[in-house]
Design a protein around this motif. Structure first.
Motif, PDB file in Angstrom:
ATOM      1  N   ARG A 141      -0.726   8.486  -6.911  1.00 12.60           N
ATOM      2  CA  ARG A 141       0.723   7.905  -7.364  1.00 12.60           C
ATOM      3  C   ARG A 141       0.878   6.253  -6.332  1.00 12.60           C
ATOM      4  O   ARG A 141       0.283   5.684  -5.468  1.00 12.60           O
ATOM      5  N   ALA A 142       1.497   5.473  -7.181  1.00 11.10           N
ATOM      6  CA  ALA A 142       1.459   4.243  -6.862  1.00 11.10           C
ATOM      7  C   ALA A 142       2.764   3.483  -7.417  1.00 11.10           C
ATOM      8  O   ALA A 142       3.118   4.002  -8.991  1.00 11.10           O
ATOM      9  N   GLY A 143       3.659   2.009  -6.747  1.00  9.78           N
ATOM     10  CA  GLY A 143       4.795   1.944  -7.180  1.00  9.78           C
ATOM     11  C   GLY A 143       5.393   1.333  -5.724  1.00  9.78           C
ATOM     12  O   GLY A 143       5.641   0.604  -4.518  1.00  9.78           O
ATOM     13  N   LEU A 144       6.976   1.010  -6.088  1.00 10.17           N
ATOM     14  CA  LEU A 144       8.174   0.490  -5.191  1.00 10.17           C
ATOM     15  C   LEU A 144       8.823   1.489  -4.364  1.00 10.17           C
ATOM     16  O   LEU A 144       9.017   2.568  -4.748  1.00 10.17           O
ATOM     17  N   SER A 145       8.762   1.587  -3.338  1.00  7.07           N
ATOM     18  CA  SER A 145       9.846   2.286  -2.189  1.00  7.07           C
ATOM     19  C   SER A 145      10.564   1.122  -1.441  1.00  7.07           C
ATOM     20  O   SER A 145      10.344   0.796  -0.051  1.00  7.07           O
ATOM     21  N   PRO A 146      12.072   1.163  -2.203  1.00 11.18           N
ATOM     22  CA  PRO A 146      12.531   0.332  -1.361  1.00 11.18           C
ATOM     23  C   PRO A 146      13.343   0.752  -0.211  1.00 11.18           C
ATOM     24  O   PRO A 146      13.305   2.114  -0.138  1.00 11.18           O
ATOM     25  N   SER A 149      19.251   0.253   5.441  1.00 15.09           N
ATOM     26  CA  SER A 149      19.881   1.086   6.489  1.00 15.09           C
ATOM     27  C   SER A 149      20.836   0.173   6.583  1.00 15.09           C
ATOM     28  O   SER A 149      21.263  -0.829   6.037  1.00 15.09           O
ATOM     29  N   SER A 150      22.129   0.443   7.164  1.00 11.12           N
ATOM     30  CA  SER A 150      22.834  -1.062   7.305  1.00 11.12           C
ATOM     31  C   SER A 150      22.608  -1.799   7.452  1.00 11.12           C
ATOM     32  O   SER A 150      23.547  -2.832   7.785  1.00 11.12           O
ATOM     33  N   ASP A 151      21.288  -2.374   8.652  1.00 12.88           N
ATOM     34  CA  ASP A 151      21.254  -3.297   9.348  1.00 12.88           C
ATOM     35  C   ASP A 151      20.457  -4.303   7.684  1.00 12.88           C
ATOM     36  O   ASP A 151      20.183  -5.415   8.008  1.00 12.88           O
ATOM     37  N   PHE A 152      20.161  -3.665   7.400  1.00 10.94           N
ATOM     38  CA  PHE A 152      19.088  -4.639   6.484  1.00 10.94           C
ATOM     39  C   PHE A 152      18.531  -4.185   4.774  1.00 10.94           C
ATOM     40  O   PHE A 152      18.916  -3.085   4.959  1.00 10.94           O
ATOM     41  N   PHE A 153      17.726  -4.749   3.937  1.00 12.88           N
ATOM     42  CA  PHE A 153      17.033  -4.188   2.696  1.00 12.88           C
ATOM     43  C   PHE A 153      16.052  -4.298   2.382  1.00 12.88           C
ATOM     44  O   PHE A 153      16.373  -5.545   2.106  1.00 12.88           O
ATOM     45  N   MET A 154      14.920  -4.455   2.099  1.00 13.25           N
ATOM     46  CA  MET A 154      13.990  -4.463   1.903  1.00 13.25           C
ATOM     47  C   MET A 154      13.848  -3.783   0.424  1.00 13.25           C
ATOM     48  O   MET A 154      13.084  -2.444   0.458  1.00 13.25           O
ATOM     49  N   PRO A 155      13.659  -4.090  -1.305  1.00 15.36           N
ATOM     50  CA  PRO A 155      13.329  -3.762  -2.290  1.00 15.36           C
ATOM     51  C   PRO A 155      11.945  -4.062  -2.793  1.00 15.36           C
ATOM     52  O   PRO A 155      12.095  -3.276  -3.214  1.00 15.36           O
ATOM     53  N   TYR A 156      11.462  -4.530  -1.936  1.00 12.84           N
ATOM     54  CA  TYR A 156      10.095  -4.607  -2.765  1.00 12.84           C
ATOM     55  C   TYR A 156       8.710  -4.231  -1.772  1.00 12.84           C
ATOM     56  O   TYR A 156       7.586  -4.757  -1.774  1.00 12.84           O
ATOM     57  N   TYR A 157       9.485  -3.049  -0.905  1.00 12.53           N
ATOM     58  CA  TYR A 157       8.587  -2.213  -0.162  1.00 12.53           C
ATOM     59  C   TYR A 157       7.785  -1.717  -1.202  1.00 12.53           C
ATOM     60  O   TYR A 157       8.431  -0.741  -1.531  1.00 12.53           O
ATOM     61  N   GLY A 158       6.400  -1.187  -0.405  1.00 16.44           N
ATOM     62  CA  GLY A 158       5.603  -0.354  -1.930  1.00 16.44           C
ATOM     63  C   GLY A 158       4.813   0.985  -0.989  1.00 16.44           C
ATOM     64  O   GLY A 158       4.797   0.883   0.276  1.00 16.44           O
ATOM     65  N   GLY A 159       4.104   1.314  -1.694  1.00  9.10           N
ATOM     66  CA  GLY A 159       3.133   2.546  -1.548  1.00  9.10           C
ATOM     67  C   GLY A 159       1.928   3.229  -2.045  1.00  9.10           C
ATOM     68  O   GLY A 159       2.169   2.326  -3.216  1.00  9.10           O
TER      69      GLY A 159
END
Length: 166
Positions: A141-146, A149-159
């Motif tokens: 498996r490979a891809g993006l995992s945004p 939380s109420s404090d932040f948003f990381m749209p380009y976190y992957g795994g």
């Protein structure tokens, strides 16, 4: 009446009619189950996971649960990802869409994303390409995992993950 029965018998024989048992023709499909290790992704660190479909299918609705631990220079993170996902595709190639939450417990002196010595719950999504065999074998498996939380948003976190399908 005898002529009608003879006629029907001849017609059936001529057309090649055979009684078919539905159980013999339907292929048995077992639900896909996976165990895998993941770097990044919904567990945010390095995690060991179990993933399964909820019905006897290789695709469709399923869920996953995992646990991870990471330690560097006295800073420690324990993570527990839980999520629902849906697989779209056929054969051995799928697109995974998922939504879940990850429990994080941190301890140590540094503050990277989270306050030190605190527990947090963050939301996660998955947009992954998945290769899993039709039977048993190696899965990837490979891809993006945004992450949010109420404090932040990381749209380009992957795994990325490697595992075994059974």
């Amino acid at each position: 009446m005898k002529r009608f029965t003879l006629f029907v018998s001849l017609l059936i024989t001529t057309l090649g009619y055979q009684k078919v048992n539905a159980q013999e023709t339907a292929p048995t499909v077992k639900r896909a189950q996976n165990i895998f290790i993941e770097l990044g992704g919904q567990g945010l660190t390095f995690t060991a996971n179990y993933d399964s479909r909820f019905s006897n299918r290789r695709d469709g609705l399923g869920g996953r649960a995992g646990i991870g631990y990471f330690s560097v220079d006295g800073d420690k993170i324990t993570s527990v990802p839980l999520s629902l996902n849906y697989l779209l595709g056929k054969g051995n190639k799928f697109f995974e869409l998922g939504l879940g939450a990850t429990y994080l417990s941190t301890s140590g002196d540094s503050e990277v994303l989270f306050n030190k010595n605190e527990s947090n719950l963050v939301g996660t999504m998955s947009f992954f390409y998945r290769v899993q065999p039709a039977d048993d074998g190696f899965s990837f498996r490979a891809g993006l995992s945004p992450v949010f939380s109420s404090d932040f948003f990381m749209p380009y976190y992957g795994g990325i993950s490697l595992g075994y399908t059974f």
